[in-house]
Design an enzyme around this catalytic site. Structure first.
Site, PDB file in Angstrom:
ATOM      1  N   GLU A  16     -33.221  -8.560 -21.557  1.00 14.91           N
ATOM      2  CA  GLU A  16     -32.008  -9.008 -21.925  1.00 14.91           C
ATOM      3  C   GLU A  16     -31.095  -8.510 -21.019  1.00 14.91           C
ATOM      4  OE1 GLU A  16     -29.004 -10.300 -23.238  1.00 14.91           O
ATOM      5  OE2 GLU A  16     -30.405 -10.578 -24.601  1.00 14.91           O
ATOM      6  N   LYS A  17     -30.364  -9.415 -20.319  1.00 13.14           N
ATOM      7  CA  LYS A  17     -29.529  -9.273 -19.153  1.00 13.14           C
ATOM      8  C   LYS A  17     -28.067  -8.425 -19.764  1.00 13.14           C
ATOM      9  CE  LYS A  17     -27.993 -14.057 -19.379  1.00 13.14           C
ATOM     10  NZ  LYS A  17     -28.247 -15.316 -18.566  1.00 13.14           N
ATOM     11  N   HIS A  18     -27.983  -8.012 -20.929  1.00 15.08           N
ATOM     12  CA  HIS A  18     -26.575  -7.640 -21.483  1.00 15.08           C
ATOM     13  C   HIS A  18     -26.685  -6.072 -21.741  1.00 15.08           C
ATOM     14  CE1 HIS A  18     -26.163 -12.033 -21.989  1.00 15.08           C
ATOM     15  NE2 HIS A  18     -24.882 -11.700 -21.782  1.00 15.08           N
ATOM     16  N   HIS A  46     -27.366 -10.584 -14.208  1.00 13.52           N
ATOM     17  CA  HIS A  46     -26.276 -11.196 -15.122  1.00 13.52           C
ATOM     18  C   HIS A  46     -25.377 -12.178 -14.444  1.00 13.52           C
ATOM     19  CE1 HIS A  46     -22.560 -11.892 -17.647  1.00 13.52           C
ATOM     20  NE2 HIS A  46     -23.314 -11.681 -18.799  1.00 13.52           N
ATOM     21  N   HIS A  52     -18.411 -16.762 -17.358  1.00  8.17           N
ATOM     22  CA  HIS A  52     -19.556 -15.692 -17.989  1.00  8.17           C
ATOM     23  C   HIS A  52     -19.600 -14.549 -17.186  1.00  8.17           C
ATOM     24  CE1 HIS A  52     -23.590 -15.288 -19.593  1.00  8.17           C
ATOM     25  NE2 HIS A  52     -23.328 -14.439 -20.252  1.00  8.17           N
ATOM     26  N   CYS A 109     -19.484  -8.496 -22.912  1.00 13.20           N
ATOM     27  CA  CYS A 109     -19.466  -9.603 -22.023  1.00 13.20           C
ATOM     28  C   CYS A 109     -18.650 -10.662 -22.545  1.00 13.20           C
ATOM     29  CB  CYS A 109     -21.163 -10.428 -22.279  1.00 13.20           C
ATOM     30  SG  CYS A 109     -21.322 -12.079 -21.750  1.00 13.20           S
ATOM     31  N   HIS A 112     -20.965 -13.185 -24.961  1.00 12.42           N
ATOM     32  CA  HIS A 112     -22.028 -12.615 -25.846  1.00 12.42           C
ATOM     33  C   HIS A 112     -21.608 -11.392 -26.403  1.00 12.42           C
ATOM     34  CE1 HIS A 112     -24.239 -15.445 -23.200  1.00 12.42           C
ATOM     35  NE2 HIS A 112     -24.611 -15.914 -24.380  1.00 12.42           N
TER      36      HIS A 112
END
Length: 124
Positions: A16-18, A46, A52, A109, A112
């Site tokens: 998960e990139k967040h 990210h 974004h 983010c 997100h």
């Protein structure tokens, strides 16, 4: 009324990139400075574009037997692709702790929302 904690997301940073990744040394000595590094996208980058991006990361420490956590770092990222400039969401600060506890990191983010991670710290 909903609580903010209902909106906090988490996951394994490897998939998960967040998720904020908290980097600390294995051995932390009482009242001795060490580098605390928090990053986003260690395994999956990210995008950090105007559309974004990660806006900020906040870091808190809750010592054992303390009632509340205290903020120990705040990293703001303001270059999101304007004129082909961007920043990677990585922050480094020097920290000194007098007791064991938990480091909590929150990232935001713009698409997100809020993400969290934590790591237990043993001070010797």
């Amino acid at each position: 009324m909903k609580s903010l904690k209902e909106f906090l997301q988490t996951g394994d940073f490897k998939g998960e990139k967040h998720v904020p990744v908290i980097h600390v040394p294995e051995n932390i000595e009482k009242d001795k400075e060490f580098d605390l590094r928090v990053s986003i996208g260690d395994e999956i980058k990210h995008p950090n574009t105007l559309e974004h991006h990660i806006s900020w990361v906040k870091v808190f420490f809750k010592g054992e037997n303390n009632k509340f956590p205290v903020e120990i770092a705040n990293f703001n990222f303001s270059a999101h692709g304007e004129s082909d400039n961007s920043t990677q969401p990585v922050g480094i600060t020097s920290v000194k702790l007098s007791k064991s506890g938990t480091i909590h990191a929150l990232s935001y983010c713009n698409i997100h929302g809020l993400w969290e991670n934590s790591v237990c710290i043993e001070v010797k």
